[in-house]
Structures are given as structure tokens and as C-alpha cells.
Write an enzyme that holds these catalytic residues in place. Structure first.
Site, mmCIF file in Angstrom:
data_model
loop_
_atom_site.group_PDB
_atom_site.id
_atom_site.type_symbol
_atom_site.label_atom_id
_atom_site.label_comp_id
_atom_site.label_asym_id
_atom_site.label_seq_id
_atom_site.Cartn_x
_atom_site.Cartn_y
_atom_site.Cartn_z
ATOM 1 N N HIS A 77 2.657 1.508 3.988
ATOM 2 C CA HIS A 77 1.353 1.102 3.455
ATOM 3 C C HIS A 77 0.238 1.395 4.447
ATOM 4 O O HIS A 77 0.481 1.681 5.615
ATOM 5 C CB HIS A 77 1.347 -0.379 3.044
ATOM 6 C CG HIS A 77 1.515 -1.361 4.161
ATOM 7 N ND1 HIS A 77 2.730 -1.884 4.538
ATOM 8 C CD2 HIS A 77 0.608 -1.942 4.995
ATOM 9 C CE1 HIS A 77 2.573 -2.742 5.531
ATOM 10 N NE2 HIS A 77 1.301 -2.793 5.836
ATOM 11 N N HIS A 96 -4.398 -0.624 10.183
ATOM 12 C CA HIS A 96 -3.140 0.000 10.614
ATOM 13 C C HIS A 96 -2.525 0.837 9.506
ATOM 14 O O HIS A 96 -2.863 0.679 8.333
ATOM 15 C CB HIS A 96 -2.122 -1.040 11.112
ATOM 16 C CG HIS A 96 -1.728 -2.081 10.104
ATOM 17 N ND1 HIS A 96 -2.354 -3.308 10.004
ATOM 18 C CD2 HIS A 96 -0.756 -2.103 9.156
ATOM 19 C CE1 HIS A 96 -1.786 -4.018 9.038
ATOM 20 N NE2 HIS A 96 -0.809 -3.303 8.488
ATOM 21 N N GLU A 120 -2.839 -2.594 1.735
ATOM 22 C CA GLU A 120 -2.988 -3.967 2.222
ATOM 23 C C GLU A 120 -4.455 -4.169 2.569
ATOM 24 O O GLU A 120 -5.077 -3.291 3.169
ATOM 25 C CB GLU A 120 -2.114 -4.171 3.476
ATOM 26 C CG GLU A 120 -2.226 -5.560 4.085
ATOM 27 C CD GLU A 120 -1.347 -5.726 5.338
ATOM 28 O OE1 GLU A 120 -0.925 -4.713 5.927
ATOM 29 O OE2 GLU A 120 -1.113 -6.891 5.722
HETATM 30 CO CO CO Z 1 0.593 -4.227 7.261
#
Ligand code: CO
Length: 134
Positions: free
Chosen positions: A79, A7, A130
Site C-alpha cells: 500500500h 510511506h 492508507e
Molecule cells: Co502503512
């Protein structure tokens, strides 16, 4: 080592308004809001055919995205999340290469119920990364 883009996360001040914008204006499917008290955010996922957009709203007094929203009052990209097959092997390789893992360096359970880690943006061209166990 890294696999799929899981994502892209966008920090927002108003999750309901952002979710409505993605639904009504972009015609997207958006999940219901999900509070993540341990992470200090409430999240909703925009489901796309090839990836997701994670909408993040601050939760609680010391949310980790509060400062980001102070600097970016209209919200902004916060992020990127990449999948890895083995998060501990990935962490050890990154630490060995001099990358900094945020927090105490051990994976936490993320919004998908899987272990996640965050890498310092100064080590990745200004982008917070991440990693999520695939
Ligand atoms: Co995230």
C-alpha cells in the site's frame, strides 16, 4: 486534500532478512521491529530523507497480509500512505464521492500512533491506499 507521501509499504515473509537487506545492501537506517497485534503485522521503517518504506511481516494466524503473501510469495508493494490534515473530513469527502473505506469505516490507531484509514484498491486503480492523520 492529500499531502505528503508518508510511506510505501512492502509485505515481506521475513522482516529480519528484509531489514538486513535494506541496511547492508542499500545502506539505509531501519527501525527495530515493532509488533502491531491489533493490525496483525510486525513493522519496521526504513528511514529515507523524503519518506519511509514500511516493511510488513505477518503477525498471528489471520494476518491481513497473509493472502497477499500467498499471491506474492516473494513479497511486494502492499500500500501507499498519504497524510491528510483532517482524517474524518477526508473520510466523509471520500465516502460522499463513492469511495469505499475498509473495515467499519472508523479510523484505527496506526503504527505511528496516529489515526489511519484504508481505502478499497478497486476504487484507486488497484492500489490499496492508507490515509494517516498528519
Ligand atoms: Co502503512
Amino acid at each position: 486534500m492529500i499531502g505528503r507521501l508518508n510511506h510505501v509499504a512492502i509485505a515481506v515473509r521475513d522482516l529480519a532478512a528484509a531489514s538486513a537487506r535494506y541496511r547492508a545492501t542499500l545502506g539505509a537506517t531501519v527501525s527495530p521491529p515493532s509488533p502491531q497485534a491489533e493490525h496483525g503485522v510486525t513493522v519496521a521503517f526504513v528511514e529515507l530523507p523524503n519518506t519511509k518504506v514500511e516493511l510488513l511481516e505477518p503477525l498471528g494466524a489471520d494476518s491481513p497480509i497473509a493472502k497477499f503473501l500467498d499471491k506474492n510469495p516473494d513479497g511486494g508493494i502492499h500500500h501507499l500512505c498519504f497524510e491528510v490534515d483532517d482524517i474524518l473530513a477526508a473520510r466523509n469527502r471520500l465516502v460522499g464521492a463513492g469511495a469505499r473505506v475498509l473495515g467499519d469505516g472508523s479510523p484505527k490507531i496506526g503504527a505511528h500512533g496516529k489515526p489511519v484509514l484504508f481505502l478499497h484498491p478497486k476504487d484507486f486503480n488497484g492500489a490499496l491506499i492508507e490515509l494517516e492523520q498528519a
